[in-house]
Design a protein around this motif. Structure first.
Motif, PDB file in Angstrom:
ATOM      1  N   ARG A  97       0.817  -1.313  -0.228  1.00 55.11           N
ATOM      2  CA  ARG A  97       0.511  -0.174   0.093  1.00 55.11           C
ATOM      3  C   ARG A  97       0.920   1.614  -0.251  1.00 55.11           C
ATOM      4  N   GLN A 111       1.640   2.561  -7.780  1.00 52.55           N
ATOM      5  CA  GLN A 111       0.683   1.263  -7.635  1.00 52.55           C
ATOM      6  C   GLN A 111       0.192   0.517  -9.085  1.00 52.55           C
ATOM      7  N   GLU A 112       0.921   1.075 -10.575  1.00 54.39           N
ATOM      8  CA  GLU A 112       0.207   0.746 -11.193  1.00 54.39           C
ATOM      9  C   GLU A 112       1.266  -0.332 -11.315  1.00 54.39           C
ATOM     10  N   GLN A 115       1.277  -4.275 -10.164  1.00 50.04           N
ATOM     11  CA  GLN A 115       0.636  -5.324 -11.510  1.00 50.04           C
ATOM     12  C   GLN A 115       1.582  -6.232 -12.084  1.00 50.04           C
ATOM     13  N   SER A 140      -5.729  -0.037  -0.975  1.00 47.78           N
ATOM     14  CA  SER A 140      -6.585  -0.162  -1.785  1.00 47.78           C
ATOM     15  C   SER A 140      -6.646  -0.807  -3.043  1.00 47.78           C
ATOM     16  N   SER A 141      -4.830  -0.346  -3.600  1.00 47.37           N
ATOM     17  CA  SER A 141      -4.948   0.052  -5.346  1.00 47.37           C
ATOM     18  C   SER A 141      -4.437  -2.074  -5.450  1.00 47.37           C
ATOM     19  N   ALA A 142      -3.389  -2.000  -4.617  1.00 50.89           N
ATOM     20  CA  ALA A 142      -2.676  -3.161  -4.600  1.00 50.89           C
ATOM     21  C   ALA A 142      -3.308  -4.546  -4.715  1.00 50.89           C
ATOM     22  N   LYS A 162      -4.845  -7.834  -5.675  1.00 50.09           N
ATOM     23  CA  LYS A 162      -5.039  -8.578  -4.484  1.00 50.09           C
ATOM     24  C   LYS A 162      -5.716 -10.482  -4.690  1.00 50.09           C
TER      25      LYS A 162
END
Length: 324
Positions: free
Chosen positions: A209, A214-215, A218, A243-245, A247
Motif C-alpha cells: 500500500r 501502484q500501477e 500489477q 485499495s489499489s494493490a 489482491k
C-alpha cells in the motif's frame, strides 16, 4: 492426483533441533531406488505446471564453499516452487551452479532477494560517518543516486547468476522527504530492470500500500505479505494491500523456529496452509500460497529435514474433505 507422488517424502514433524555434523552418509531416495525416484521427480515437475497453491522457500546464499545441506539450493524441498536466495555479496560457484540444475531436475525456479532495508542501513551508516566528520548531510540528489546504484547492484545478480527472477522487498513508507525519494529511486531501478528483462519474474514483498507507483505492482506475479507474529492472517491483506494493490495473488510469509528463535512465532506454515483453505471463498483477496522467510533453518528440524515446510506443502495441495 499428481501431487500424491510429491507427498511421498513427507511425514510428521516434531521439535526443531540444534544443527550438528553427522559422520555418516545415508543413501538418498535417488540412490536407493533410482527408477522410483525418477518417477516421483517427474510427477513433482508435472505438478508444478498445474494450477496449485505455491510454496516459496527463502534461504541465505554464501560466498564460501557450502558447509551444510541447508546452504544448497538443490537440497531445498523438492516440491517447493521457488527458492529465494539472499546474497550478501557474492554467491559461491557451487551454489550458483545449482540454479539451472534445480530448474532442470525439479522444475524449481530460483529468485534473488533484492532488499530496500539493506540499502537504507548503508545510507544511514554513510550519514553517520558524515556527521562524525562534521560534514553536511547528503543531498536529495546523492540520496537518489545511492539508492539507485545499490538497487542496480542487487538486481544485477539476477542475470549474473542466472536466476529466474527477483523478490523485491520494501517495508518502508512514502511520506515526503527521505522515505519518498529513497523509495522512488529504488522502485524506479526495479522498473527499469523489468523493462530490460521482461522474461524475469517479479515477486513483491512488504508494504504494497505504500508503493508510490501502484500501477507497477500489477507487473508482479505475487504479492508477499509479511505475517510476522500475527495470527489473524485474514486481517493483513486489508492493512497491507490498501485499495489499489492487486489482491488476486497474495502469498503469506511465515517463519520456522531457528537457533536464535527456537519457538514458533505467529502461525506455523502448517497452520497457515490450513488457514488458506478457509479463505477459498473470500472475495476481498485471493491467497495463492505461502512463503517461509527462513526456510534454511527448517533443514535442522528434528525427525526429518524441512518437516514444517514439507508438511505445509502437503496441506496446501490437499483440499479438505467436504462432509455431506
Amino acid at each position: 492426483m499428481a501431487f500424491a507422488a510429491a507427498a511421498m517424502l513427507c511425514c510428521g514433524c516434531s521439535d526443531w533441533t540444534t544443527p550438528e555434523n553427522l559422520n555418516f552418509h545415508p543413501q538418498t531416495p535417488e540412490q536407493k531406488d533410482p527408477a522410483a525416484y525418477a518417477e516421483y521427480i517427474n510427477a513433482v515437475k508435472a505438478f508444478k505446471e498445474t494450477e496449485h497453491n505455491v510454496m516459496i522457500v527463502t534461504m541465505k546464499g554464501t560466498s564460501q564453499y557450502p558447509s551444510s545441506q541447508s546452504q544448497h539450493i538443490m537440497a531445498m524441498p523438492d516440491s517447493a516452487d521457488y527458492v529465494c536466495v539472499k546474497v550478501e555479496d557474492k554467491l559461491h560457484e557451487v551454489i550458483a551452479a545449482e540454479i539451472p540444475a534445480v530448474l532442470e531436475k525439479k522444475g524449481t525456479k530460483s529468485l534473488v532477494y533484492v532488499d530496500y532495508a539493506v540499502i537504507a542501513e548503508a545510507w544511514t551508516a554513510l550519514e553517520d560517518e558524515r556527521a562524525d566528520k562534521g560534514e553536511a548531510p547528503g543531498t536529495d540528489e546523492q540520496l537518489a543516486a545511492f539508492f539507485k546504484e545499490q538497487a542496480d547492484l542487487q538486481l544485477a545478480r539476477c542475470n549474473e547468476y542466472g536466476f529466474a527472477g527477483v523478490m523485491v522487498s520494501f517495508q518502508g513508507t512514502k511520506v515526503a522527504g527521505y522515505a519518498y525519494n529513497s523509495q522512488n529511486a529504488y522502485m524506479q531501478a526495479v522498473k527499469a530492470f523489468h523493462e530490460a528483462n521482461p522474461e524475469k519474474e517479479l515477486v513483491f514483498r512488504g508494504a504494497a500500500r505504500n508503493v508510490i507507483d501502484q500501477e507497477f505492482l500489477q507487473e508482479f506475479k505475487y504479492i508477499v505479505i509479511v505475517a510476522g507474529e500475527e495470527r489473524k492472517l485474514s486481517l493483513l491483506p486489508g492493512r497491507v494491500l490498501g485499495s489499489s494493490a492487486p489482491k488476486d495473488r497474495v502469498i503469506m510469509e511465515l517463519t520456522v523456529p531457528s537457533a536464535d528463535v527456537p519457538e514458533q512465532l505467529g502461525m506455523s506454515p502448517a497452520e497457515a496452509a490450513n488457514w488458506l483453505w478457509t479463505e477459498v471463498e473470500n472475495t476481498s483477496f485471493t491467497p495463492r500460497g505461502l512463503c517461509v522467510e527462513n526456510g534454511h533453518d527448517d533443514y535442522f528440524c528434528k525427525d526429518m529435514a524441512f518437516k514444517n515446510i514439507r508438511t505445509a506443502i502437503t496441506i496446501l495441495n490437499t483440499p479438505p474433505t467436504v462432509e455431506e
